[in-house]
Design a protein around this motif. Sequence first.
Motif, short mmCIF file in Angstrom:
data_model
loop_
_atom_site.label_atom_id
_atom_site.label_comp_id
_atom_site.label_asym_id
_atom_site.label_seq_id
_atom_site.Cartn_x
_atom_site.Cartn_y
_atom_site.Cartn_z
N UNK A 127 -29.92 -12.19 -13.62
CA UNK A 127 -29.80 -11.02 -14.48
C UNK A 127 -28.38 -11.14 -15.07
N UNK A 128 -27.39 -11.74 -14.52
CA UNK A 128 -26.09 -11.97 -15.23
C UNK A 128 -25.66 -13.24 -15.13
N UNK A 129 -25.05 -13.85 -16.09
CA UNK A 129 -24.70 -15.16 -16.14
C UNK A 129 -23.17 -15.22 -16.74
N UNK A 130 -22.32 -15.87 -15.93
CA UNK A 130 -20.96 -16.02 -16.37
C UNK A 130 -20.58 -17.59 -16.52
N UNK A 131 -19.70 -17.98 -17.63
CA UNK A 131 -19.19 -19.31 -17.68
C UNK A 131 -17.81 -19.33 -17.55
N UNK A 132 -17.18 -19.48 -16.44
CA UNK A 132 -15.70 -19.39 -16.36
C UNK A 132 -15.02 -20.85 -16.62
N UNK A 133 -14.01 -20.66 -17.48
CA UNK A 133 -13.43 -21.87 -17.84
C UNK A 133 -11.86 -21.75 -18.18
N UNK A 134 -11.14 -23.00 -18.34
CA UNK A 134 -9.69 -22.76 -18.75
C UNK A 134 -9.51 -24.18 -19.26
N UNK A 135 -8.37 -24.41 -20.11
CA UNK A 135 -7.88 -25.61 -20.50
C UNK A 135 -7.64 -26.61 -19.25
N UNK A 136 -7.84 -28.01 -19.64
CA UNK A 136 -7.86 -28.90 -18.57
C UNK A 136 -6.32 -28.93 -17.94
N UNK A 137 -5.30 -28.76 -18.84
CA UNK A 137 -3.92 -28.79 -18.45
C UNK A 137 -3.62 -27.75 -17.45
N UNK A 138 -4.12 -26.47 -17.70
CA UNK A 138 -3.88 -25.34 -16.96
C UNK A 138 -4.75 -25.37 -15.55
N UNK A 139 -5.83 -25.95 -15.74
CA UNK A 139 -6.53 -26.14 -14.25
C UNK A 139 -5.84 -27.01 -13.27
N UNK A 140 -5.46 -28.26 -14.13
CA UNK A 140 -4.75 -29.32 -13.45
C UNK A 140 -3.32 -28.55 -12.60
N UNK A 141 -2.62 -27.86 -13.53
CA UNK A 141 -1.52 -27.40 -12.87
C UNK A 141 -1.89 -26.30 -11.47
N UNK A 142 -2.88 -25.44 -11.86
CA UNK A 142 -3.45 -24.73 -10.50
C UNK A 142 -3.72 -25.62 -9.38
N UNK A 143 -4.65 -26.77 -9.60
CA UNK A 143 -4.88 -27.42 -8.64
C UNK A 143 -3.67 -28.27 -8.04
#
Length: 201
Positions: free
Chosen positions: A119-135
Amino acid sequence: MAFTVAIDGPAASGKGTVAKRVAAHYGLGHLDTGLLYRAVGRRMLDGEDPVAAAEALKPEDLDREGLRTAQVGEAASRVGAIGAVRAALLDFQRAFARRSGGAVLDGRDIGTVICPEAEAKLFVTASAEVRAERRFRELVAAGIDTRLEAVLADIRARDERDTARSDAPLRAADDAVTIDTTRLDIEAAVAAAIAAVEAAR
Ligand code: C5P
C-alpha cells in the motif's frame, strides 16, 4: 486488512531506523530483510553452501550475534546476487508482509519484487559521502578502528554490486516516494516517511 509498508534504499541511508520508527508509530510488525541475507552470508563464511543455507534458514537464525559487522554485510551482498538464494528467501518475506494487521519490511527489493502490491512504498537514500560519514561515526562510537576512506570505498562497492546485479537490483519502484536524507536528521526523515504513509492510507 493487511497494510504493507515497503521501504528500500542503499546501505546506511537511514532506512532501517525509519522502518523501525514507522512500525512503532502504527503498531505494525517490522522485518529487516537485510538480516536474512546477513544470516546466509554468515553461514557461507562458516563454509556452508549459501543456497542450502538459505533453504534451511529459520527465524531464530536472525537473532544470531555478529550479523551487523562489515565482513558479514559484504558476504550478504555476495549471496544476495545469487538468484537461488533470493528465491529461497521469498516465501518467508511474503508471509511476513501478509501478517494480520500489516507489516513494515525494509531492504533492497521490497517495493519492486517482494511486495509490488504494498500500500505504501518508500525509497530512502542519501549521498554516498554522507552515508559513509554516518557509518564511520557508528563504527568509531562502537570502538572500531577504521578510516573514513575505507568506509566510503566499502559503501561504494556495496552500492555497485546491489545496483548492477541482474536479479532484483536495488532501485526505487516506479510508485515509491523518495526520501533523500542527505540533509535531513532522523526526526525529519521519520516525519517525511509518516507523511508519505498517511498519503497512501
Ligand atoms: O541492509 P543490509 O546492509 O543489512 O543488507 C546487507 C546486504 O544484503 C545488502 O548489501 C544487499 O546485497 C543484501 N540485501 C538484498 N535484498 C534485501 C536486503 C538486503 O539483496 N532485501
